[in-house]
Design a protein around this motif. Structure first.
Motif, mmCIF file in Angstrom:
data_model
loop_
_atom_site.group_PDB
_atom_site.id
_atom_site.type_symbol
_atom_site.label_atom_id
_atom_site.label_comp_id
_atom_site.label_asym_id
_atom_site.label_seq_id
_atom_site.Cartn_x
_atom_site.Cartn_y
_atom_site.Cartn_z
ATOM 1 N N SER A 132 0.398 8.111 -0.818
ATOM 2 C CA SER A 132 0.371 6.838 -0.562
ATOM 3 C C SER A 132 -0.832 6.296 -0.420
ATOM 4 O O SER A 132 -1.097 5.364 -0.252
ATOM 5 C CB SER A 132 1.261 6.422 1.033
ATOM 6 N N ALA A 133 -1.541 6.724 0.660
ATOM 7 C CA ALA A 133 -2.702 6.473 1.230
ATOM 8 C C ALA A 133 -4.057 6.532 -0.453
ATOM 9 O O ALA A 133 -4.667 5.397 -0.383
ATOM 10 C CB ALA A 133 -3.649 7.381 2.224
ATOM 11 N N SER A 134 -3.618 7.359 -1.397
ATOM 12 C CA SER A 134 -4.319 7.561 -2.444
ATOM 13 C C SER A 134 -3.897 5.838 -3.680
ATOM 14 O O SER A 134 -5.931 4.807 -3.915
ATOM 15 C CB SER A 134 -4.073 8.342 -3.122
ATOM 16 N N ARG A 135 -3.309 5.709 -3.040
ATOM 17 C CA ARG A 135 -2.968 4.221 -3.416
ATOM 18 C C ARG A 135 -3.333 3.019 -3.442
ATOM 19 O O ARG A 135 -4.067 2.164 -4.089
ATOM 20 C CB ARG A 135 -1.188 3.892 -3.460
ATOM 21 N N ALA A 136 -3.314 3.097 -1.627
ATOM 22 C CA ALA A 136 -4.061 2.329 -0.908
ATOM 23 C C ALA A 136 -4.896 2.095 -1.352
ATOM 24 O O ALA A 136 -5.871 1.167 -1.505
ATOM 25 C CB ALA A 136 -3.579 2.398 0.520
ATOM 26 N N LEU A 137 -5.879 3.387 -1.180
ATOM 27 C CA LEU A 137 -7.614 3.663 -1.804
ATOM 28 C C LEU A 137 -7.777 2.505 -2.954
ATOM 29 O O LEU A 137 -8.933 1.791 -2.813
ATOM 30 C CB LEU A 137 -7.969 4.708 -1.717
ATOM 31 N N ASP A 138 -6.936 2.578 -4.247
ATOM 32 C CA ASP A 138 -7.176 2.616 -5.433
ATOM 33 C C ASP A 138 -6.801 0.578 -5.298
ATOM 34 O O ASP A 138 -8.153 0.054 -6.018
ATOM 35 C CB ASP A 138 -5.454 3.204 -6.488
ATOM 36 N N GLU A 139 -6.099 0.925 -4.699
ATOM 37 C CA GLU A 139 -5.897 -1.210 -4.568
ATOM 38 C C GLU A 139 -6.522 -1.908 -3.241
ATOM 39 O O GLU A 139 -7.373 -3.095 -4.227
ATOM 40 C CB GLU A 139 -4.745 -1.005 -4.029
ATOM 41 N N ILE A 140 -7.618 -1.558 -2.279
ATOM 42 C CA ILE A 140 -8.725 -1.595 -2.101
ATOM 43 C C ILE A 140 -9.664 -1.843 -2.723
ATOM 44 O O ILE A 140 -10.248 -2.812 -3.220
ATOM 45 C CB ILE A 140 -9.206 -0.989 -0.455
ATOM 46 N N CYS A 141 -10.224 -0.962 -3.986
ATOM 47 C CA CYS A 141 -11.046 -0.772 -4.342
ATOM 48 C C CYS A 141 -11.223 -2.252 -5.600
ATOM 49 O O CYS A 141 -11.756 -1.713 -6.457
ATOM 50 C CB CYS A 141 -11.187 0.159 -5.400
ATOM 51 N N ARG A 142 -10.213 -2.341 -6.271
ATOM 52 C CA ARG A 142 -9.643 -2.712 -7.203
ATOM 53 C C ARG A 142 -9.705 -4.487 -6.603
ATOM 54 O O ARG A 142 -10.674 -5.143 -6.913
ATOM 55 C CB ARG A 142 -8.232 -2.834 -7.445
ATOM 56 N N LEU A 143 -9.106 -4.583 -5.522
ATOM 57 C CA LEU A 143 -9.397 -5.761 -4.608
ATOM 58 C C LEU A 143 -10.433 -6.626 -3.482
ATOM 59 O O LEU A 143 -11.132 -7.299 -3.938
ATOM 60 C CB LEU A 143 -8.485 -5.850 -3.636
ATOM 61 N N VAL A 144 -11.399 -5.323 -3.634
ATOM 62 C CA VAL A 144 -12.371 -6.044 -2.507
ATOM 63 C C VAL A 144 -13.941 -6.210 -3.248
ATOM 64 O O VAL A 144 -13.994 -6.918 -2.813
ATOM 65 C CB VAL A 144 -12.995 -4.499 -1.697
ATOM 66 N N PRO A 145 -14.212 -5.523 -4.665
ATOM 67 C CA PRO A 145 -15.315 -6.480 -5.451
ATOM 68 C C PRO A 145 -14.568 -8.264 -5.623
ATOM 69 O O PRO A 145 -15.949 -8.824 -6.122
ATOM 70 C CB PRO A 145 -14.901 -5.575 -6.845
ATOM 71 N N ARG A 146 -13.660 -7.887 -5.750
ATOM 72 C CA ARG A 146 -13.196 -9.479 -6.391
ATOM 73 C C ARG A 146 -13.749 -10.341 -4.926
ATOM 74 O O ARG A 146 -13.960 -11.529 -5.083
ATOM 75 C CB ARG A 146 -11.245 -9.597 -6.584
#
Lengths: 155, 472
Positions: A132-146
């Motif tokens: 679940s943390a890996s999924r959150a990490l992927d999402e964070i790395c998608r969201l933060v640059p935006r």
């Protein structure tokens, strides 16, 4: 580009708590012009660095919520519990310090990945993240640059 | 019998409480400082390879990891029976001085400045670091900057500011680069300016704290610190020396292997913090103090120009040794000044960029002791290993343990001076806390946390009944 400061914090030995520092490792390549801080916990010493940026994004792991999800919270300066300012500081209190001591606080957002496991880990912490943390990490790395890219339009 | 409990003590490193026992007339009969955490490091390291000790022991504390790293590595050097390369020793000394700087800055500016700037009787809602930030922003900025300087030096040398891994048995893991040296040197003038400014300010405030100077653990005692042939301030190399309150040497040239002949350790029923004492005099009379006050009383000179000027002025406070523990704060500022000056000297030494920074060896002894002057005082790491290099036993003697008897004595002295009757008042409560704070105890180091506890002062009646209580 705004002067963006990205701060990932957490204990890299405590399983999913490494989420913040791990996010910083990945985001460095995605946002070459941003400034990065990877730390165990937030300290008052960050206040000066914050005052010099337009946008501060804090990245942390949390245990409350649906594991794997990511929560965004807009932050405003707030002293909160002043007694806790000596060793570790909450993001809003850091903004308050920045505002009071250096005359300005950046726009700020807390990005929290909801995680499942905070048990002690040995060896390479990167492999120790729960699914679940890996999924959150992927999402964070998608969201933060935006969040950085569309600042200040979407703020 | 009425008892006052202060639980937890605030603005210190860790968690503790104080109990104050009253007699039938409401006068203070006794007072005790209790540490409410337990430490497990001496046990959990058993069976581990001795080479793991520096990295493991550094985890004892997030404020003092560098001190444990250094003392532990020195104990490992002793087990290996190596003399580390000169450059490595100089680099380790810089690391220790940076640790003293950042830790003292935290103690003075973050933890104790609210008392000095806002007053011992100020509303506790205001008497905290945020109150300082609002009313004295320049002081707050200076404090942050100075601590940051110490942390940056540790980070530049060790790779990170908390739990750096650069110091290893036999020396350090890699040499200093010229650009790192230059970056540190560039920050030194500002660090010196801030320290001098804080010293000037603090000296001007002392007159306002006469009652605290008189009553804050102000009594004759022995002092323990590291000493050397030059009698200059020593924080890394040397032997141990005890002096009395008239500056007479009581015991000298105590090497690591002999510390247990001079330092006894006693367990307490009501605290996880051991009390150490000067063994030849026993627990009852063997009280001594360590840390900045002890070190400044011990040395004849600091060894750097500006710190020596300040030391001369400091010495004028008393005829012999400086006895009031309120002056620990003053001594901390002088030690920061010394540390920054000495760092500059060491960094300007061409040898500091030398590339021979580590000696390699297998264990040559079954026992090793590492001694260091940590910010709060003398730190001893003592390990015994088996034939495979695995730890058989470890003993850590921590600065706060050395000071435990003096802290208890100080709490009683302050309680007798300020606690009147069966009702607690904030100013009184804060002074009891502040005398503990003067020693800057680090309870994470001296015990180890299992859960959290805040400050609790209990006022007990003659028959043990709680008549008043304050908790934070």
């Amino acid at each position: 580009m705004p002067r963006a400061l990205l701060i990932g914090y957490g204990n890299t030995l405590r399983g999913d708590d490494a989420l913040g520092p791990l996010a910083i490792e990945r985001l460095r390549a995605l946002l070459p012009e941003a400034e990065f801080v990877s730390c165990h916990q937030l300290g008052p010493e960050l206040a000066g660095q914050m005052a010099a940026c337009d946008l501060a994004i804090f990245i942390d792991a949390a245990s409350e919520g649906e594991p794997g999800t990511v929560q965004l919270e807009r932050l405003l300066p707030s002293a909160g519990d002043a007694a806790s300012l000596t060793h570790h500081v909450k993001p809003a209190a850091l903004l308050e310090l920045s505002q009071t001591l250096y005359g300005r606080a950046p726009h700020a957002m807390l990005v929290t990945g909801v995680c499942a496991s905070f048990e002690l880990q040995g060896g390479d912490h990167a492999s120790a993240l729960s699914e679940s943390a890996s999924r959150a990490l992927d999402e964070i790395c998608r969201l933060v640059p935006r969040l950085v890219q569309f600042f200040p339009a979407m703020w | 019998m009425p008892t006052i409990t202060i639980d937890p003590i605030t603005r210190i490193e860790g968690h503790s409480k104080v109990t104050i026992q009253l007699d039938d007339h409401g006068d203070v009969l006794d007072a005790r400082f209790h540490v409410t955490q337990v430490r497990g490091f001496e046990k959990l390291c058993e069976g581990r390879p001795f080479t793991e000790m520096p990295a493991l022991m550094a985890r004892i504390c997030g404020i003092c990891p560098t001190s444990h790293l250094l003392a532990s590595s020195k104990a490992c050097d002793d087990i290996m029976a190596v003399r580390i390369p000169e450059t490595a020793e100089k680099l380790r000394r810089i690391m220790n001085l940076a640790q003293i700087t950042q830790s003292h800055a935290l103690s003075f500016f973050y933890l104790s400045a609210p008392d000095f700037l806002l007053g011992m009787d100020a509303d506790p809602e205001e008497r905290n670091i945020m109150g300082v930030v609002r009313k004295y922003p320049q002081m707050a900025r200076d404090g942050i900057k100075l601590r940051q300087f110490g942390q940056r030096v540790i980070e530049m040398l060790g790779g990170k500011r908390i739990h750096p891994g650069w110091i290893v048995p036999g020396g350090v893991s890699h040499p200093l680069q010229a650009e790192q040296r230059d970056a540190i040197l560039a920050e030194i003038p500002e660090a010196l300016r801030i320290t001098r400014s804080a010293l000037q300010w603090f000296k001007g405030q002392i007159e306002n704290f006469r009652a605290e100077v008189r009553s804050f653990a102000n009594f004759p005692s022995m002092f323990l610190a590291m000493a050397n042939d030059t009698n200059e301030f020593s924080a890394y190399n040397g032997w141990l020396r005890f002096i009395d309150s008239n500056l007479n040497v009581v015991a000298d040239h105590i090497e690591g292997a002999d510390y247990q002949n001079y330092i006894g350790e006693s367990c307490n029923d009501d605290s996880y913090l051991k009390s150490t004492y000067f063994k030849p005099l026993g627990l009852k009379d063997g009280i001594y103090r360590v840390g900045p006050l002890a070190r400044l009383n011990m040395c004849q000179s600091a060894g750097t120009a500006q710190a020596d000027e300040e030391l001369a002025e400091f010495r004028e406070l008393e005829r012999h040794s400086v006895l009031s523990s309120f002056y620990y704060h003053y001594a901390r500022l002088i030690e920061i000044l010394f540390s920054v000056e000495r760092m500059e000297t060491l960094l300007n030494d061409p040898e500091i960029l030398g590339t021979n920074v580590r000696a390699h060896a297998s264990p040559n002894k079954f026992e090793g002791v590492g001694i260091l002057e940590a910010p709060r005082g003398t730190l001893i790491h003592h390990y015994k290993i088996d034939q495979n290099g695995l730890i058989e036993s470890a003993n850590l003697v921590i600065a706060t343990g050395h000071n435990n008897l003096a802290i208890n004595h100080g709490v009683l002295q302050v309680a007798r001076q300020f606690v009147k009757g069966k009702k607690l008042e904030q100013g009184m409560l804060n002074r009891v806390e502040a005398v503990v704070r003067a020693f800057d105890p680090c309870l994470s180091c001296s015990t180890h946390a299992a859960g959290e506890m805040a400050l609790d002062i209990q006022l007990l009646s003659a028959d043990g009944e709680i008549v008043d209580r304050m908790r934070r």
